[in-house]
Design an enzyme around this catalytic site. Structure first.
Site, PDB file in Angstrom:
ATOM      1  CG  ASP A 168      -2.048   1.031   1.124  1.00  0.00           C
ATOM      2  OD1 ASP A 168      -2.387   1.460   0.000  1.00  0.00           O
ATOM      3  OD2 ASP A 168      -2.581   1.431   2.171  1.00  0.00           O
ATOM      4  CG  ASP A 185      -0.455   2.544   6.940  1.00  0.00           C
ATOM      5  OD1 ASP A 185      -0.757   1.625   7.729  1.00  0.00           O
ATOM      6  OD2 ASP A 185      -1.296   3.185   6.295  1.00  0.00           O
TER       7      ASP A 185
HETATM    8  N1  LIG Z   1       5.865   7.149  13.154  1.00  0.00           N
HETATM    9  C1  LIG Z   1       5.156   8.216  12.798  1.00  0.00           C
HETATM   10  N2  LIG Z   1       5.667   9.470  12.926  1.00  0.00           N
HETATM   11  C2  LIG Z   1       4.955  10.553  12.554  1.00  0.00           C
HETATM   12  N3  LIG Z   1       3.713  10.505  12.070  1.00  0.00           N
HETATM   13  C3  LIG Z   1       3.133   9.299  11.914  1.00  0.00           C
HETATM   14  C4  LIG Z   1       3.817   8.098  12.260  1.00  0.00           C
HETATM   15  N4  LIG Z   1       2.998   7.046  12.015  1.00  0.00           N
HETATM   16  C5  LIG Z   1       1.853   7.562  11.534  1.00  0.00           C
HETATM   17  N5  LIG Z   1       1.920   8.919  11.456  1.00  0.00           N
HETATM   18  C6  LIG Z   1       0.845   9.836  10.999  1.00  0.00           C
HETATM   19  O1  LIG Z   1      -0.415   9.221  11.183  1.00  0.00           O
HETATM   20  C7  LIG Z   1      -1.060   9.011   9.920  1.00  0.00           C
HETATM   21  C8  LIG Z   1      -1.781   7.663   9.935  1.00  0.00           C
HETATM   22  O2  LIG Z   1      -0.862   6.616  10.114  1.00  0.00           O
HETATM   23  P1  LIG Z   1      -0.945   5.262   9.265  1.00  0.00           P
HETATM   24  O3  LIG Z   1      -0.910   5.581   7.814  1.00  0.00           O
HETATM   25  O4  LIG Z   1       0.092   4.351   9.792  1.00  0.00           O
HETATM   26  O5  LIG Z   1      -2.378   4.728   9.723  1.00  0.00           O
HETATM   27  P2  LIG Z   1      -3.726   4.409   8.902  1.00  0.00           P
HETATM   28  O6  LIG Z   1      -4.804   4.178   9.867  1.00  0.00           O
HETATM   29  O7  LIG Z   1      -3.436   3.392   7.915  1.00  0.00           O
HETATM   30  O8  LIG Z   1      -4.048   5.762   8.210  1.00  0.00           O
HETATM   31  P3  LIG Z   1      -4.620   5.976   6.750  1.00  0.00           P
HETATM   32  O9  LIG Z   1      -5.922   5.281   6.647  1.00  0.00           O
HETATM   33  O10 LIG Z   1      -4.710   7.474   6.689  1.00  0.00           O
HETATM   34  O11 LIG Z   1      -3.584   5.412   5.819  1.00  0.00           O
HETATM   35  C9  LIG Z   1       0.036   9.116   8.878  1.00  0.00           C
HETATM   36  O12 LIG Z   1      -0.436   9.586   7.646  1.00  0.00           O
HETATM   37  C10 LIG Z   1       1.002  10.107   9.515  1.00  0.00           C
HETATM   38  O13 LIG Z   1       0.595  11.424   9.242  1.00  0.00           O
HETATM   39 MG   LIG Z   2      -1.788   5.162   6.093  1.00  0.00          MG
END
Ligand SMILES: Nc1ncnc2c1ncn2[C@@H]1O[C@H](COP(=O)(O)OP(=O)(O)OP(=O)(O)O)[C@@H](O)[C@H]1O
Ligand SMILES: [Mg+2]
Length: 283
Positions: A168, A185
């Site tokens: 992804d 992610d």
């Molecule tokens: N380690 C990190 N450091 C800084 N920001 C982070 C980190 N992990 C996640 N984020 C922030 O949180 C958001 C969501 O994280 P992630 O993509 O892992 O989860 P998700 O639930 O799959 O979200 P989405 O559905 O938006 O893809 C990211 O787009 C980023 O902005």
């Molecule tokens: Mg994400």
């Protein structure tokens, strides 16, 4: 802020001291900035399965290893115990992938702990120490776009060399840290060798990078790094750091009907997943 319920167990365990703020609420998780001693870290709280979306589809979880055969049978039958086991397997997949990729030298957030469905990891930051933006939130010059594209292709190669396909990868799941792009992610990451859809996912990941950076440097749109990387991988000669050309000649020969049918089925799955993503409100 007042700590959310799901973070209480980590406070009780002494893994975190306080919750600074909510950073983001995505489709599959809510992410918080937390304080641990002198460190500021990031806590990713996974949502319950029924609030999640397409990425738990069969093609991602195919051939995923589980710890014992009772779990495997229960998961196959879809019993309540099976659903719980599947849930746990999904959540721990991300911390497993982070460890595996960090060991392979891929720039991912450093994982610290995984406890009660919460992943505690490094907060990726920009030059000012603030949470880093997603690539999607940044505008690049043509030269910068080419440089980041090349860096990320090297990361994709390192991941594949370590046996992992992100699955992804896009401008929404890459952060721009002070020291360059960081891939995030990973709960859906797939095993490159054991998953029949790995090739399609790798090609899609690489296509997404090309389409995004191609907006800033259209010459990238003519490149074909995906098939080149996959061909090197299947021939067993993929080497991190080895130069790539971006060119790829398809081999002409008799068509493999089974293969064509699989591509057709894959395209149908992709479209179904795309519709689900749109329904899920991805920006
Ligand atoms: N380690 C990190 N450091 C800084 N920001 C982070 C980190 N992990 C996640 N984020 C922030 O949180 C958001 C969501 O994280 P992630 O993509 O892992 O989860 P998700 O639930 O799959 O979200 P989405 O559905 O938006 O893809 C990211 O787009 C980023 O902005
Ligand atoms: Mg994400």
């Amino acid at each position: 802020m007042k700590p959310p319920e799901r973070l209480r167990p980590l406070i009780e365990e002494g893994l975190i001291d306080s919750v600074v703020r909510q950073l983001m609420s995505g489709k599959e998780a809510t992410v918080y900035v937390v304080r641990c001693g002198d460190d500021v870290r990031c806590a990713k709280v996974y949502k319950e399965a029924n609030q999640r979306s397409f990425r738990q589809a069969v093609d991602y979880t195919e051939n995923r290893k589980v710890k014992n055969s009772r779990q495997a049978r229960a998961m196959a039958k879809g019993t309540r115990f099976g659903k719980q086991a599947q849930e746990a397997a999904w959540q721990s997949a991300e911390v497993d992938a982070l460890h595996r990729l960090a060991a392979a030298g891929v720039r991912v957030p450093r994982p610290y702990d995984f406890h009660e469905g919460v992943l505690l990891m490094e907060l990726v930051t920009d030059a000012e120490g603030a949470a880093a933006p997603r690539l999607n939130d940044v505008v690049f010059g043509a030269g910068e776009a080419r440089a980041h594209h090349a860096t990320l292709l090297r990361e994709v190669v390192r991941m594949l060399h370590a046996g992992v396909v992100h699955g992804d990868l896009s401008e929404f799941n890459i952060l721009l840290a002070a020291d360059g792009p960081v891939i995030i992610d990973l709960p859906q990451a797939v095993d490159a060798a054991g998953n029949n859809h790995a090739q399609r996912m790798l090609l899609r990941d690489v296509d997404n990078l090309r389409a995004f950076f191609g907006r800033f440097d259209p010459t990238l749109l003519a490149t074909r790094f995906g098939p080149e990387i996959w061909a090197l991988y299947t021939r067993g000669v993929l080497q991190p750091g080895a130069p790539l050309t971006g060119r790829f000649e398809s081999v002409q020969g008799p068509a493999d009907v089974q293969d064509v049918l699989r591509v057709v089925a894959d395209a149908r799955d992709d479209e179904a997943a795309r519709l689900l993503r749109m329904g899920g409100g991805r920006p």
